[in-house]
Design a protein around this motif. Structure first.
Motif, PDB file in Angstrom:
ATOM      1  N   ASP A  37       0.945  -1.182   0.109  1.00 43.43           N
ATOM      2  CA  ASP A  37       0.391  -0.456  -0.508  1.00 43.43           C
ATOM      3  C   ASP A  37       1.132   1.801   0.352  1.00 43.43           C
ATOM      4  OD1 ASP A  37       0.881   0.829   3.085  1.00 43.43           O
ATOM      5  OD2 ASP A  37      -1.394  -1.028   3.612  1.00 43.43           O
ATOM      6  N   GLU A  38      -0.015   2.221  -0.534  1.00 40.98           N
ATOM      7  CA  GLU A  38       0.653   4.052  -0.386  1.00 40.98           C
ATOM      8  C   GLU A  38       2.298   4.193   0.972  1.00 40.98           C
ATOM      9  OE1 GLU A  38       1.324   5.288  -3.168  1.00 40.98           O
ATOM     10  OE2 GLU A  38       0.539   4.415  -3.728  1.00 40.98           O
ATOM     11  N   LYS A  43       4.594   1.534   0.874  1.00 43.62           N
ATOM     12  CA  LYS A  43       6.272   1.882  -0.238  1.00 43.62           C
ATOM     13  C   LYS A  43       6.720   2.949   0.263  1.00 43.62           C
ATOM     14  CE  LYS A  43       3.027   0.805  -4.461  1.00 43.62           C
ATOM     15  NZ  LYS A  43       2.110   1.087  -4.843  1.00 43.62           N
TER      16      LYS A  43
END
Length: 166
Positions: free
Chosen positions: A84-85, A88
């Motif tokens: 997921d963001e 990252k």
């Protein structure tokens, strides 16, 4: 009520993203403000980073008293193997940590995930995302556990034990 106060006193380490209740030491440089006890320990090897899924994994590794590097708590890995963001962003912060070293890279990144299908897929995705960020990107060793019997090991475990031998 005391438990609620303890929870409210927890902080997120800006380096490894684990929670802690460590008070900042005013004698430490501002760059160390807010760090957990592990990341703030000047004796730890900052060039070796173990990426773990959750804090209980970090605590398990710490309980061995054999690892002297630091960590990155990535968060729960989805079975689909997608990051997921926020994950990252955490990996990008790790890449930035490596850039601060004279070589521009960390010495080693250890992907310390459970040897499951989801863990293996995620480890490959993470290794690709971090390629070039460390001299070495490794995984935890696999094989027959201490006290285990070769005759009772499944073929995959035996294969990993033979491939990963020292």
């Amino acid at each position: 009520m005391a438990a609620l106060g303890t929870i409210q006193g927890l902080k997120l380490c800006p380096s490894c993203f684990s929670t802690h209740d460590r008070e900042d030491d005013p004698s430490r440089p501002p760059a160390e403000a807010g760090l957990c006890g592990i990341c703030g320990d000047r004796a730890r090897d900052k060039g070796t980073v173990a990426i773990v899924e959750k804090e209980t994994d970090l605590m398990s590794i710490e309980s061995t008293q054999k690892y002297n590097g630091v960590y990155l708590c990535l968060g729960d890995i989805k079975k689909a193997g997608k990051l997921d963001e926020s994950q990252k962003m955490k990996l990008d912060s790790l890449r930035a940590r490596g850039a601060a070293f004279p070589s521009g890279k960390l010495a080693e990144i250890i992907i310390a995930f459970s040897p499951t299908t989801a863990g293996d897929i995620s480890a490959e995705i993470i290794a690709e995302h971090l390629r070039g960020s460390a001299e070495r990107i490794t995984r935890l060793g696999r094989g027959i556990p201490i006290g285990g019997e070769v005759e009772f090991a499944d073929p995959d475990t035996l294969f990993e034990a033979i491939e990963g031998r020292k």
